[in-house]
Design a protein around this motif. Structure first.
Motif, short mmCIF file in Angstrom:
data_model
loop_
_atom_site.label_atom_id
_atom_site.label_comp_id
_atom_site.label_asym_id
_atom_site.label_seq_id
_atom_site.Cartn_x
_atom_site.Cartn_y
_atom_site.Cartn_z
N ASN A 253 0.85 -1.19 0.00
CA ASN A 253 0.00 0.00 0.00
C ASN A 253 0.89 1.24 0.00
OD1 ASN A 253 -2.07 1.79 0.17
ND2 ASN A 253 -2.69 1.25 2.26
N PRO A 254 0.96 1.98 -1.10
CA PRO A 254 1.87 3.12 -1.18
C PRO A 254 1.48 4.28 -0.26
CG PRO A 254 0.43 3.05 -3.10
CD PRO A 254 0.20 1.78 -2.34
N LEU A 255 0.19 4.44 -0.01
CA LEU A 255 -0.30 5.50 0.88
C LEU A 255 -0.99 4.84 2.07
CD1 LEU A 255 -1.82 7.89 -1.81
CD2 LEU A 255 0.40 8.11 -0.66
N PHE A 256 -0.35 4.87 3.22
CA PHE A 256 -0.92 4.17 4.36
C PHE A 256 -0.93 5.07 5.59
CE2 PHE A 256 3.60 2.99 4.05
CZ PHE A 256 4.06 3.45 5.27
N ASN A 257 -1.79 4.71 6.53
CA ASN A 257 -1.88 5.40 7.80
C ASN A 257 -0.75 4.90 8.69
OD1 ASN A 257 -2.75 5.62 10.72
ND2 ASN A 257 -4.40 6.78 9.75
N ARG A 258 0.15 5.77 9.04
CA ARG A 258 1.35 5.36 9.78
C ARG A 258 1.01 4.78 11.14
NH1 ARG A 258 5.95 10.06 8.71
NH2 ARG A 258 6.08 9.78 6.43
N GLN A 259 0.01 5.34 11.80
CA GLN A 259 -0.36 4.85 13.12
C GLN A 259 -0.90 3.43 13.04
OE1 GLN A 259 0.30 6.22 15.94
NE2 GLN A 259 -0.77 4.79 17.29
N PHE A 260 -1.73 3.16 12.05
CA PHE A 260 -2.29 1.82 11.86
C PHE A 260 -1.17 0.82 11.60
CE2 PHE A 260 -4.08 -1.69 9.50
CZ PHE A 260 -5.33 -1.89 10.06
N ILE A 261 -0.29 1.14 10.67
CA ILE A 261 0.81 0.23 10.31
C ILE A 261 1.73 0.02 11.51
CG2 ILE A 261 2.82 -0.09 8.83
CD1 ILE A 261 0.21 -0.44 7.37
N LYS A 262 2.02 1.08 12.23
CA LYS A 262 2.91 0.97 13.40
C LYS A 262 2.33 0.03 14.45
CE LYS A 262 4.86 3.76 17.17
NZ LYS A 262 4.93 5.12 17.76
N GLU A 263 1.04 0.21 14.76
CA GLU A 263 0.40 -0.62 15.77
C GLU A 263 0.29 -2.07 15.32
OE1 GLU A 263 -1.26 1.01 19.10
OE2 GLU A 263 0.75 1.44 18.37
N MET A 264 0.00 -2.31 14.05
CA MET A 264 -0.09 -3.67 13.54
C MET A 264 1.26 -4.38 13.60
SD MET A 264 -3.20 -4.53 12.69
CE MET A 264 -2.75 -6.00 11.79
N HIS A 265 2.31 -3.68 13.22
CA HIS A 265 3.65 -4.28 13.28
C HIS A 265 4.06 -4.54 14.73
CE1 HIS A 265 5.26 -4.52 9.18
NE2 HIS A 265 4.49 -3.48 8.90
N ARG A 266 3.67 -3.64 15.62
CA ARG A 266 4.02 -3.83 17.03
C ARG A 266 3.32 -5.06 17.60
NH1 ARG A 266 2.55 -1.47 21.99
NH2 ARG A 266 0.96 -0.18 21.02
N LEU A 267 2.07 -5.25 17.23
CA LEU A 267 1.34 -6.44 17.67
C LEU A 267 1.98 -7.71 17.12
CD1 LEU A 267 -2.45 -5.51 17.38
CD2 LEU A 267 -1.27 -6.33 19.43
N ALA A 268 2.32 -7.67 15.83
CA ALA A 268 2.94 -8.84 15.20
C ALA A 268 4.28 -9.17 15.86
CB ALA A 268 3.13 -8.59 13.70
N ASP A 269 5.06 -8.15 16.17
CA ASP A 269 6.35 -8.36 16.83
C ASP A 269 6.16 -8.99 18.20
OD1 ASP A 269 7.66 -7.30 14.66
OD2 ASP A 269 7.90 -5.30 15.53
N GLN A 270 5.16 -8.52 18.93
CA GLN A 270 4.91 -9.06 20.27
C GLN A 270 4.50 -10.53 20.21
OE1 GLN A 270 1.96 -6.50 22.04
NE2 GLN A 270 3.42 -4.87 22.49
N LEU A 271 3.61 -10.86 19.29
CA LEU A 271 3.15 -12.25 19.19
C LEU A 271 4.25 -13.17 18.68
CD1 LEU A 271 -0.46 -11.76 17.74
CD2 LEU A 271 0.20 -12.33 20.09
N ALA A 272 5.08 -12.67 17.80
CA ALA A 272 6.15 -13.51 17.23
C ALA A 272 7.27 -13.76 18.22
CB ALA A 272 6.73 -12.84 15.98
N SER A 273 7.33 -12.98 19.28
CA SER A 273 8.43 -13.12 20.25
C SER A 273 7.98 -13.77 21.55
CB SER A 273 9.04 -11.75 20.55
OG SER A 273 8.07 -10.89 21.15
N GLN A 274 6.70 -14.22 21.62
CA GLN A 274 6.17 -14.82 22.86
C GLN A 274 6.86 -16.16 23.13
OE1 GLN A 274 4.16 -13.37 24.95
NE2 GLN A 274 3.51 -11.63 23.74
#
Length: 274
Positions: A253-274
């Motif tokens: 997605n070339p134009l994205f909401n930075r807050q949405f992307i940031k929060e999604m990546h943070r969630l993914a990082d947390q789950l992947a490191s459990q």
């Protein structure tokens, strides 16, 4: 069909009641590999969250299975542009018999390492009334032993076995809520009920706020009631528009909401490191 069989063969071995006897099934390398998502109010969109989160986890090299337990109104298949099971196939077929080969009922999405187990939208409602905890937990256990991580879309319908059985089977759980005060009440009522029937509720104290419109909302109420807000996802019009077309917002997605992307990546990082 060839691609489907080849991809599943990479991560699955044939599982049946016969094979389970004496078989050495490997558990996920993650400690918290079964993750549930429970809506606490209107205005949330678990399918959007789970589909985008599932894609990010798969991109991290984790074999990821999304499970749609909204048996009366499954919709995750729309979000990943997949064809849903035919009547009597998919989730219901695996629930009915422990002799069914799980591979035959999985939906292989067009994204690498991302799979879906879903009911058929054509199934009759009454077909799901008589399933018990043991049948549901058996399926979740097989998925846990098969995939690195399992993301479950849990219906907020306490009298339905799919709600409480999934809550009991999860290693980690998240409530999803919007800027509505009934969300807190609904979370407390559901956890009180689950606790009254012997289900541990400590794993369901984290909240993901979704589709935020920056309404004047007192988030301190959630904290006062013992809930921990772990992510806040803004409402993104383009995200909803993309999901209606079966496209993932976090992908290309070339134009994205930075807050949405940031929060999604943070969630993914947390789950992947459990």
């Amino acid at each position: 069909m060839d691609r489907r069989e080849a991809e599943i063969k990479e991560i699955l071995t044939k599982i049946s009641s016969k094979d389970l006897i004496g078989a050495e099934l490997q558990d996920s390398k993650l400690i918290y590999s079964v993750v549930g998502f429970l809506p606490a109010s209107d205005g949330v969109d678990n399918a959007l969250l789970i589909s985008n989160l599932g894609y990010l986890l798969a991109q991290k090299g984790l074999n990821t299975c999304m499970v749609d337990l909204k048996v009366f109104y499954p919709n995750i298949h729309h979000f990943v542009d997949a064809v849903p099971p035919k009547k009597g196939e998919g989730l219901i077929k695996v629930l009915k018999s422990d002799k069914i080969d799980l591979r035959d009922e999985l939906i292989v999405t067009k994204y690498e390492r991302l799979y879906l187990l879903s009911p058929s939208p054509q199934d009759l409602l009454e077909e799901y009334f008589d399933f018990n905890f043991e049948q549901i937990e058996r399926v979740i256990t097989i998925l846990k032993q098969t995939f690195d991580i399992v993301l479950i879309d849990i219906p907020n319908n306490p009298p339905l076995e799919f709600c409480l059985a999934a809550m009991r089977s999860c290693h980690l759980g998240f409530f999803t809520a919007a800027e509505r005060m009934e969300g807190v009440i609904n979370m407390v009522k559901l956890l009180d009920f689950a606790n009254s029937v012997g289900i541990s509720t400590a794993k369901f104290t984290s909240v993901i706020l979704m589709n935020l419109h920056h309404i004047d909302f007192d988030v301190s109420v959630m904290k006062e009631m013992g809930f921990n807000i772990v992510a806040a996802l803004p409402f993104v019009k383009d995200g909803v528009a993309r999901s209606n077309k079966g496209k993932l917002y976090v992908k290309d997605n070339p134009l994205f909401n930075r807050q949405f992307i940031k929060e999604m990546h943070r969630l993914a990082d947390q789950l992947a490191s459990q």
